[in-house]
Every structure is written in C-alpha cells, then in structure tokens.
Design a protein around this motif. Sequence first.
Motif, PDB file in Angstrom:
ATOM      1  N   GLY A  58       0.839  -1.182   0.000  1.00 34.87           N
ATOM      2  CA  GLY A  58       0.000   0.000   0.000  1.00 34.87           C
ATOM      3  C   GLY A  58       0.876   1.234   0.000  1.00 34.87           C
ATOM      4  N   ALA A  59       0.252   2.393   0.145  1.00 33.76           N
ATOM      5  CA  ALA A  59       1.019   3.632   0.122  1.00 33.76           C
ATOM      6  C   ALA A  59       1.834   3.842   1.390  1.00 33.76           C
ATOM      7  N   ALA A  60       1.415   3.220   2.485  1.00 33.90           N
ATOM      8  CA  ALA A  60       2.090   3.436   3.764  1.00 33.90           C
ATOM      9  C   ALA A  60       2.496   2.136   4.436  1.00 33.90           C
ATOM     10  N   GLY A  61       2.443   1.026   3.707  1.00 35.00           N
ATOM     11  CA  GLY A  61       2.789  -0.262   4.296  1.00 35.00           C
ATOM     12  C   GLY A  61       1.974  -1.367   3.659  1.00 35.00           C
ATOM     13  N   PRO A  62       2.168  -2.603   4.118  1.00 32.54           N
ATOM     14  CA  PRO A  62       1.457  -3.731   3.513  1.00 32.54           C
ATOM     15  C   PRO A  62      -0.039  -3.687   3.771  1.00 32.54           C
ATOM     16  N   LEU A  63      -0.785  -4.182   2.775  1.00 34.06           N
ATOM     17  CA  LEU A  63      -2.235  -4.289   2.869  1.00 34.06           C
ATOM     18  C   LEU A  63      -2.641  -5.748   2.738  1.00 34.06           C
ATOM     19  N   ALA A  64      -3.678  -6.132   3.465  1.00 31.97           N
ATOM     20  CA  ALA A  64      -4.233  -7.467   3.290  1.00 31.97           C
ATOM     21  C   ALA A  64      -4.891  -7.564   1.921  1.00 31.97           C
ATOM     22  N   ASP A 113      -7.688  -4.857   0.426  1.00 29.00           N
ATOM     23  CA  ASP A 113      -8.323  -4.240   1.587  1.00 29.00           C
ATOM     24  C   ASP A 113      -7.577  -2.957   1.937  1.00 29.00           C
ATOM     25  N   TYR A 114      -7.968  -1.855   1.311  1.00 28.62           N
ATOM     26  CA  TYR A 114      -7.325  -0.563   1.485  1.00 28.62           C
ATOM     27  C   TYR A 114      -7.637   0.035   2.863  1.00 28.62           C
ATOM     28  N   ARG A 115      -6.856   1.014   3.262  1.00 29.37           N
ATOM     29  CA  ARG A 115      -7.116   1.711   4.528  1.00 29.37           C
ATOM     30  C   ARG A 115      -8.403   2.534   4.421  1.00 29.37           C
ATOM     31  N   GLU A 127      -4.569   6.368  -2.606  1.00 32.86           N
ATOM     32  CA  GLU A 127      -3.137   6.079  -2.676  1.00 32.86           C
ATOM     33  C   GLU A 127      -2.873   4.592  -2.504  1.00 32.86           C
ATOM     34  N   ASP A 128      -3.642   3.939  -1.632  1.00 35.89           N
ATOM     35  CA  ASP A 128      -3.498   2.490  -1.466  1.00 35.89           C
ATOM     36  C   ASP A 128      -3.919   1.747  -2.731  1.00 35.89           C
ATOM     37  N   ALA A 129      -5.019   2.201  -3.340  1.00 34.34           N
ATOM     38  CA  ALA A 129      -5.511   1.528  -4.546  1.00 34.34           C
ATOM     39  C   ALA A 129      -4.474   1.596  -5.663  1.00 34.34           C
TER      40      ALA A 129
END
Length: 320
Positions: A58-64, A113-115, A127-129
């Motif tokens: 993700g933009a700030a770390g790992p995402l599930a 699963d974005y923030r 940003e996560d997407a």
Amino acid sequence: MTTPLDPVIAEIIPHLPLRDPATMTPQSARDALRALAAARAAVPPPPIRSVEDIEVKGAAGPLAARVYRVATGKSSTVVFFHGGGWVAGDLETHDRQARRLAIETGAVVVSVDYRRPPETRFPGAFEDAFAATRDVIARLGEFGGDAARVGVAGDSAGGNLAATAAIACRDEGIKLAAQLLVYPVTDVVGNYADAGENARFPSRAENAEGYFLSRAVMQWFAGHYLAEAKQAADWRVSPLRAKSLAGLAPAIVCTAWFDPLRDEGEAYAKALEAAGVPTRYHQGLGLIHGYFGLGDASETARLEAERARAEFKALLDRGV
C-alpha cells in the motif's frame, strides 16, 4: 416507460443495513456489512480452484489482499476494490463478488483491503488503490502473468477507487486492458448536501431515500472520507472532475436505476465516451445500489451482473 423496481429486491430492501446515518458509526457500519455477509453462510459460496490470503504494497505499508484463481497457467489479472462508502466493507463482505468475477472472467482476481476512514482519510484509500495496482503489476508473474491483460474493478466506493486508479495508471504510463466500474461514486463536490450540485444529478432527488443507499448516507460517507469539503473537487475523489479522461482503459460502467448515484455514473460513462474511451454503459433497470451482491436472490440482478462481467472479460481477453 421505466422498468419498475424488481419485486424480489423490493422485499429485500427492508432487511438491508446502512440506512440510518443519524445513529450510524464507522464501527456499526462495518459490523452491519459483516453481519450481512455472515447471514448468508448457509449458502455455499461459488466454488473456485484456490483462494489465498496475501499482502500487497500500500502507500504506507502492507495491505491485506486475497487472491482468487480458477485455473493454472497464464491468464488475465484483475485488481478488485470493495465497496462500503470507503468506511466499511472488507475482503469478507465482498468474497462472493470476487469469486464470481474470477469464475466469469477466468482472471486471477486480487481483492485489496485498502485503509479506511475516519482512521485514514482521503487520499489514503486512493493512494493504497494505486500502490496496490502497481505492486500487482510489478509481481505479475505471481498472478495472471500476462501484462497485456490487466484490469481494475470495483463497486460503489470501490468503483471510485478503480476509476481513479485507472487515471493514475494512465498518467504513469501503465497500460490497463479494462476497467469495470459498478455503480461508482464519480462526483463528490458538494458532499451530497449542496442543493445546486445535487440538482445536476436528478437521481439524487428521485432516489434520495427508500432504495437502500440514500443520499443522506452518501453525505455521511463523504463526510468521513474527506477531512475538508473542498477536497471533493480533487479528481482523486471525483474522477468526473479530471482535466482529461482521454487515453484511459476501455470501460464497462454499470449503474442502478433506483440509486442516488445513477446519474453521476451515467455522466462518467458519457464523459469517457466523449474523451474517446471505448465505453459500455448499463442503466440497471429495476435494480438498486448493491445489486451485484443480490444475484443469489434476484434473477434480474444476476443477469445484469453476468452481462457486465462478460463484457469485462471480452475487454480483458482482447488485451492492450
């Protein structure tokens, strides 16, 4: 004459959640969507070759994330973003939708699963997407493996993220084969509370309440996603406001007739067409917001969703 509300869906509406913004909290919204998914536990999910929980960047770390496969060998790849007003929804609430997307397209589907707000407000989800899409493409050998057949897809807020990620991909020179935008949020200016902005989209008045998703709930969602109302003019939350839509991936845009978001979805389809983007638009006659998740109960919903996924498959198979 407009097709009337599907009678099966009319019976379902009173049992659907997220209808009272006066008492809703982020946690209650999340719990309600989880409970709705859990209530269907007695109905086996569509069988699929494999389902694997992984992480993507993700933009700030790992995402599930969750990977759905229907076969081995090279295939198309779809990065999928769940709906839930940016605030709610997760891998579990949209598990069946992701399964059907994989089954009916033959693609490897990576559900992300974005923030979510209010813990992470705009532009966190966007940003996560975009970061997750770039990461999946960078690791494509782990997924479908065909760089010419990558697409993005999502429903509601997830459709918003798919649309904005597609714009960001274009701007970075990343070629996508297709985008599937299911009743997407495309114009948040006014936060669904401004009378002048709402008047641009008659469906916001026609379907303000009574059909599951209400305009008041959209106002609640937008208020949680955006820290400031002026952020709504940013294309990363309102893709209809982008300076140019030229050069985007071919699109399938679906709306629901009895949905406050109908007209902004249609406006986005028309804007894509005007920009020279090959676009197929479906009105979703007789249907409500969320109908992609109602195919087990409603034949009308099932057929409409299957048609859209078939067209998305054709775009993916064609490639870039």
